[in-house]
Each structure stands twice: as C-alpha cells, then as structure tokens.
Design a protein around this motif. Structure first.
Motif, PDB file in Angstrom:
ATOM      1  N   LEU A 189       0.854  -1.180   0.000  1.00  0.00           N
ATOM      2  CA  LEU A 189       0.000   0.000   0.000  1.00  0.00           C
ATOM      3  C   LEU A 189       0.893   1.235   0.000  1.00  0.00           C
ATOM      4  O   LEU A 189       1.784   1.368   0.839  1.00  0.00           O
ATOM      5  N   TRP A 190       0.645   2.145  -0.947  1.00  0.00           N
ATOM      6  CA  TRP A 190       1.443   3.362  -1.092  1.00  0.00           C
ATOM      7  C   TRP A 190       0.610   4.576  -0.701  1.00  0.00           C
ATOM      8  O   TRP A 190      -0.564   4.676  -1.047  1.00  0.00           O
ATOM      9  N   PHE A 191       1.218   5.527   0.000  1.00  0.00           N
ATOM     10  CA  PHE A 191       0.530   6.755   0.380  1.00  0.00           C
ATOM     11  C   PHE A 191       1.572   7.797   0.793  1.00  0.00           C
ATOM     12  O   PHE A 191       2.758   7.497   0.935  1.00  0.00           O
ATOM     13  N   ARG A 192       1.101   9.029   0.977  1.00  0.00           N
ATOM     14  CA  ARG A 192       1.977  10.126   1.389  1.00  0.00           C
ATOM     15  C   ARG A 192       1.637  10.568   2.812  1.00  0.00           C
ATOM     16  O   ARG A 192       0.468  10.605   3.196  1.00  0.00           O
ATOM     17  N   LEU A 193       2.664  10.947   3.548  1.00  0.00           N
ATOM     18  CA  LEU A 193       2.502  11.648   4.823  1.00  0.00           C
ATOM     19  C   LEU A 193       3.457  12.834   4.825  1.00  0.00           C
ATOM     20  O   LEU A 193       4.539  12.768   4.229  1.00  0.00           O
ATOM     21  N   SER A 194       3.067  13.897   5.500  1.00  0.00           N
ATOM     22  CA  SER A 194       3.896  15.100   5.503  1.00  0.00           C
ATOM     23  C   SER A 194       5.218  14.844   6.221  1.00  0.00           C
ATOM     24  O   SER A 194       5.315  13.979   7.103  1.00  0.00           O
ATOM     25  N   ARG A 195       6.222  15.590   5.828  1.00  0.00           N
ATOM     26  CA  ARG A 195       7.539  15.494   6.463  1.00  0.00           C
ATOM     27  C   ARG A 195       7.878  16.840   7.099  1.00  0.00           C
ATOM     28  O   ARG A 195       7.772  17.885   6.451  1.00  0.00           O
ATOM     29  N   LYS A 236      -8.495  -4.777   5.046  1.00  0.00           N
ATOM     30  CA  LYS A 236      -8.142  -3.472   5.609  1.00  0.00           C
ATOM     31  C   LYS A 236      -9.259  -2.466   5.346  1.00  0.00           C
ATOM     32  O   LYS A 236      -9.644  -1.687   6.240  1.00  0.00           O
ATOM     33  N   LYS A 237      -9.782  -2.470   4.133  1.00  0.00           N
ATOM     34  CA  LYS A 237     -10.834  -1.512   3.792  1.00  0.00           C
ATOM     35  C   LYS A 237     -12.097  -1.755   4.599  1.00  0.00           C
ATOM     36  O   LYS A 237     -12.778  -0.807   5.007  1.00  0.00           O
ATOM     37  N   THR A 238     -12.412  -3.025   4.829  1.00  0.00           N
ATOM     38  CA  THR A 238     -13.603  -3.343   5.618  1.00  0.00           C
ATOM     39  C   THR A 238     -13.465  -2.827   7.045  1.00  0.00           C
ATOM     40  O   THR A 238     -14.423  -2.323   7.643  1.00  0.00           O
ATOM     41  N   ALA A 239     -12.258  -2.929   7.599  1.00  0.00           N
ATOM     42  CA  ALA A 239     -12.023  -2.443   8.965  1.00  0.00           C
ATOM     43  C   ALA A 239     -12.087  -0.921   9.044  1.00  0.00           C
ATOM     44  O   ALA A 239     -12.371  -0.368  10.113  1.00  0.00           O
ATOM     45  N   GLY A 240     -11.816  -0.238   7.935  1.00  0.00           N
ATOM     46  CA  GLY A 240     -11.951   1.212   7.905  1.00  0.00           C
ATOM     47  C   GLY A 240     -10.619   1.941   7.967  1.00  0.00           C
ATOM     48  O   GLY A 240      -9.622   1.427   8.462  1.00  0.00           O
ATOM     49  N   CYS A 245      -5.149   3.696  10.211  1.00  0.00           N
ATOM     50  CA  CYS A 245      -4.293   4.734  10.796  1.00  0.00           C
ATOM     51  C   CYS A 245      -3.783   4.312  12.171  1.00  0.00           C
ATOM     52  O   CYS A 245      -2.616   4.547  12.511  1.00  0.00           O
ATOM     53  N   ALA A 246      -4.641   3.693  12.960  1.00  0.00           N
ATOM     54  CA  ALA A 246      -4.207   3.225  14.280  1.00  0.00           C
ATOM     55  C   ALA A 246      -3.133   2.159  14.156  1.00  0.00           C
ATOM     56  O   ALA A 246      -2.186   2.098  14.965  1.00  0.00           O
ATOM     57  N   GLU A 247      -3.250   1.330  13.144  1.00  0.00           N
ATOM     58  CA  GLU A 247      -2.236   0.305  12.879  1.00  0.00           C
ATOM     59  C   GLU A 247      -0.898   0.950  12.496  1.00  0.00           C
ATOM     60  O   GLU A 247       0.165   0.535  12.985  1.00  0.00           O
ATOM     61  N   LEU A 248      -0.961   1.975  11.635  1.00  0.00           N
ATOM     62  CA  LEU A 248       0.254   2.672  11.237  1.00  0.00           C
ATOM     63  C   LEU A 248       0.922   3.362  12.413  1.00  0.00           C
ATOM     64  O   LEU A 248       2.155   3.412  12.501  1.00  0.00           O
ATOM     65  N   ALA A 249       0.122   3.910  13.300  1.00  0.00           N
ATOM     66  CA  ALA A 249       0.669   4.667  14.428  1.00  0.00           C
ATOM     67  C   ALA A 249       1.581   3.814  15.304  1.00  0.00           C
ATOM     68  O   ALA A 249       2.493   4.332  15.955  1.00  0.00           O
ATOM     69  N   LYS A 269      -2.928   3.827  -2.523  1.00  0.00           N
ATOM     70  CA  LYS A 269      -2.878   3.054  -3.759  1.00  0.00           C
ATOM     71  C   LYS A 269      -2.288   1.683  -3.466  1.00  0.00           C
ATOM     72  O   LYS A 269      -1.360   1.556  -2.661  1.00  0.00           O
ATOM     73  N   ILE A 270      -2.805   0.674  -4.128  1.00  0.00           N
ATOM     74  CA  ILE A 270      -2.293  -0.680  -3.915  1.00  0.00           C
ATOM     75  C   ILE A 270      -1.432  -1.112  -5.098  1.00  0.00           C
ATOM     76  O   ILE A 270      -1.798  -0.907  -6.260  1.00  0.00           O
ATOM     77  N   LEU A 271      -0.274  -1.661  -4.791  1.00  0.00           N
ATOM     78  CA  LEU A 271       0.560  -2.337  -5.787  1.00  0.00           C
ATOM     79  C   LEU A 271       0.401  -3.831  -5.564  1.00  0.00           C
ATOM     80  O   LEU A 271       0.807  -4.358  -4.521  1.00  0.00           O
TER      81      LEU A 271
END
Length: 406
Positions: A189-195, A236-240, A245-249, A269-271
C-alpha cells in the motif's frame, strides 16, 4: 484506413526501459519511434530509486552532472529498524562508481530527462497519447504495431518491435509468449505523509511483529509503503481507514497524529506485487524487455534499474544489425541470453527475502528480531559489502559499447 509510417525500430511503452532504449538507439543513428499511451509521465507511486548502475550509464553518456541537477535525495547507506535492532542493510558509499549512492528521484523527472535528451536526435520520435493496439504480422513475423492516437489509427512498420509496456503487457500475450509465475505472498500500500523539518533525512524501513513500513524521503513529504499479505487489502478496507491509521501509528517513527492525514482510501494506492518472467522473450520481429519480460518484486527497488540494464544490453546487441538492415534472429535470442541470468538470480533472491524475511515478519505475533542471515551479513567483513553491490550495481552490470554511441 490507418496512416502508415516506417521506422527501423518501434518501441511500445515510454517507461525506463522503452525511453532508455529509444535514446540509445537514436544516439547510435537508428530511426526509432516510441509510443507512450499517456499524455505525460506524471503518475505517482512508480519506481523511483535510481541506482549507481543507472547513474554510471549517465556518466558514460556524459550526462551525469546535468542528471544530478534534477531534484533528488541521496542515500549512500540504507538502514532498517528490525524489531529492536538498527541494521545497516546496504552500503553504497564504497562502490567503484562516479555516484556511490541511490538517488531518490520521481520517475517522471527521470523520464522527462531521457525524453528531452533523446529529442536532440532527429531520428527519435516520441508519440505521447499513442496506445499500441495490435501487432502487425506477416508470414508469422512481427512487422510493426497498430496504435491509436488522438488523430486516429496509425500503423508503424518496423523490422523490430520492442514491447516495453510493463507487467500487464498486451503484446507479450498477443505474441503467444509464455509467462512463468514465481509467486508473491505480499502486496504493498502506497501513500503520502507530511515530512517536518525535525524529521530524520534518512530513507528507512521498519520491520516489526506483523508490520513492515517503508519511508522514502521526498523533501516535504514521506512516500510511504506498507506491506500486507497478498489479497489483504479488502480486509483493511472493511475495517476502515481509522483502524488502518491506528495500525500505522504503532510502527511510524513520529507522532501518531500525523498518520491521520489519511482521511480516505482514495489517498492509498495498492501495488499488487508480481514476480514472473517470460520463458522466451522474443519471436521474429519482436523483443520484450523490462517488466514486459520480467515483473520484479519491490524488494531492493531494483525494477527500474534492471529495465535500464535490459535497454543497454539490447542497444549494444541490436544497434549494428539495425543500422545495416540485416534480419534479426540470433540477436534477439542473444539479448535474452545476456539478461536472463541476472534476472533469474535477482528474482530468486527477491523470492527468498519475501518468504524468509517479509512474510516471517508479517506472520510474527511476538517480538521480531533481524534474521540470522541478515545479522551475519552486517558482521562478517567478506559479506558486509555484498548487499550494496547486488542492489547498487546488479549481478551483471551493463556498460555501453563506446563505438556505437559517439
């Protein structure tokens, strides 16, 4: 009736493999047409690690200083946080090259650079917004491509057609070439977060129990990759998105609040990871290179650079017979022989890492430690420089034949 034009070589696909080959052939005096189905190169989350082997090509072409003027971040050493252990995964700083680092560069900048340099040669034509639709054949030989453009259909007749149209290549299927699937147990899964200015500059990976998180320094933002088991995106999408985000944290190396910049799945985006290769890369009049010949895992970020190496080998072998107008047969097989071993060996290593490291981390329900082999490679002097050489240069680096590109 379709308009008809002719060339010595028609390349389908304006990615790293197609544009590199088109540029080199044009520099060697070959009349070449490159078809790119999109109107520009601006697509996010594509391979953007430019390795020392590719920059050595830029040096050989006399373009390295200008190339390095493009926006990029330099990664001389690659580190990973594996459980509690900080591990140096690869060190490029000691490689015998002119640019001993990985350049993190948006792929569109790389492609635009190649396209502009290729346009300096009158025998190079780049057709944007031109999508290859079908192979043209005669007596079993491929004789060109029918393409759809904004102005209508066009036939490009050429003694050589090169399919560089990616892992979903239409033309390798149309040519009846057999694909061998090696399997991939992961998706990304690809995405952006601020730096922020207070963040580290370091491109890094974090491997923990059940989680793998990669952060690529893009200057004012992080390009992030989160590895999941194959087919796990729907769960993942079903869980919301909040649960994601909580998983990423739990694994992100900065304040948990920042992951909540992800507000919808449209930002993710998914690869779908594939590892496969053609059993035969060619048929009379047609050659497949890059992802069209071999889809690579994202492990090591080597896909762009293997594609470039394919292009260099192809140009070295094919420029002279194309210039002379001699029939191509053994030369196409020679390209495959030259590039097949490094492709197979690299894929074998990628599959090993996928199964022994990545999948093990994702399945781990307790504290995860660096695998024994990885720990040994960081401690044994004879093994310490091996990852940097394999990732940075590849298993069979290609160099230009200087007689062809003066």
């Amino acid at each position: 009736m379709a308009e008809e034009i002719s060339a010595q070589c028609c390349i389908v696909g304006g990615g790293p493999a197609g544009l590199t080959l088109g540029f080199l052939l044009a520099r060697a005096g070959i009349d070449v047409v490159v078809l790119e189905k999109h109107g520009d190169f601006l697509r996010d989350f594509r391979g953007d690690t430019i390795h020392p082997s590719t920059m050595e090509l830029m040096h050989d072409l006399g373009l390295l200083p200008e190339f390095l003027d493009l926006p990029h971040q330099r990664v001389p050493k690659l580190f990973g946080q594996v459980g509690p252990d900080r591990v140096k995964i690869a060190d490029f700083s000691g490689l015998p090259v002119h640019a001993p680092f990985i350049a993190m560069m948006p792929q569109w900048d790389f492609l635009c650079f190649l396209a502009e340099k290729a346009k300096e040669y009158p025998c190079f034509r780049l057709c944007m917004g031109a999508e290859g639709r079908a192979l043209l054949t005669e007596d079993g030989n491929v004789t060109g491509v029918r393409a759809e453009t904004r102005e209508g259909m066009i036939d490009i007749k050429a003694p050589l057609t090169v399919a560089a149209d990616g892992r979903g290549s239409r033309f390798r299927a149309d040519a009846g070439l057999t694909v061998r699937d090696l399997g991939a147990p992961i998706d990304v899964l690809w995405f952006r977060l601020s730096r922020l200015d207070s963040d580290t500059d370091e491109t890094q990976g974090r491997f923990d129990a059940g989680q793998i998180f990669i952060m690529i320094n893009r200057g004012d933002y992080w390009q992030c990759a989160y590895v999941i088991p194959k087919g796990g995106f729907e769960k993942k999408k079903t869980a919301g998105i909040r649960a994601f985000c909580a998983e990423l944290a739990k694994v992100a190396p900065f304040e948990a609040d920042r992951v909540h910049e992800l507000e919808s799945w449209e930002q993710v985006k998914i690869l779908s990871v594939q590892v496969n290769r053609l059993e035969t890369w060619w048929r009379p009049g047609l050659l497949c290179i890059g992802d069209a010949a071999h889809a690579m895992s994202p492990v090591g970020g080597v896909g762009v650079n293997l594609a470039v190496q394919d292009a260099v080998a192809s140009a070295n072998v094919l420029a002279t017979p194309l210039r002379r107008g001699t029939p191509l047969g053994d030369e196409l097989a020679a390209v495959q022989r030259r590039r097949e071993w490094p492709t197979r060996a690299t894929q074998r290593l990628q599959v090993l890492i996928q199964n022994r490291v990545l999948l093990k981390a994702l399945r781990s329900g307790s504290d995860f430690r660096a695998p024994f082999l990885l720990r040994m490679m960081t401690r044994v002097p004879l093994l310490r420089n091996l990852p940097g050489r394999i990732v940075g240069l590849g298993l069979r680096p290609e160099r230009l034949n200087p007689e062809l590109y003066r």
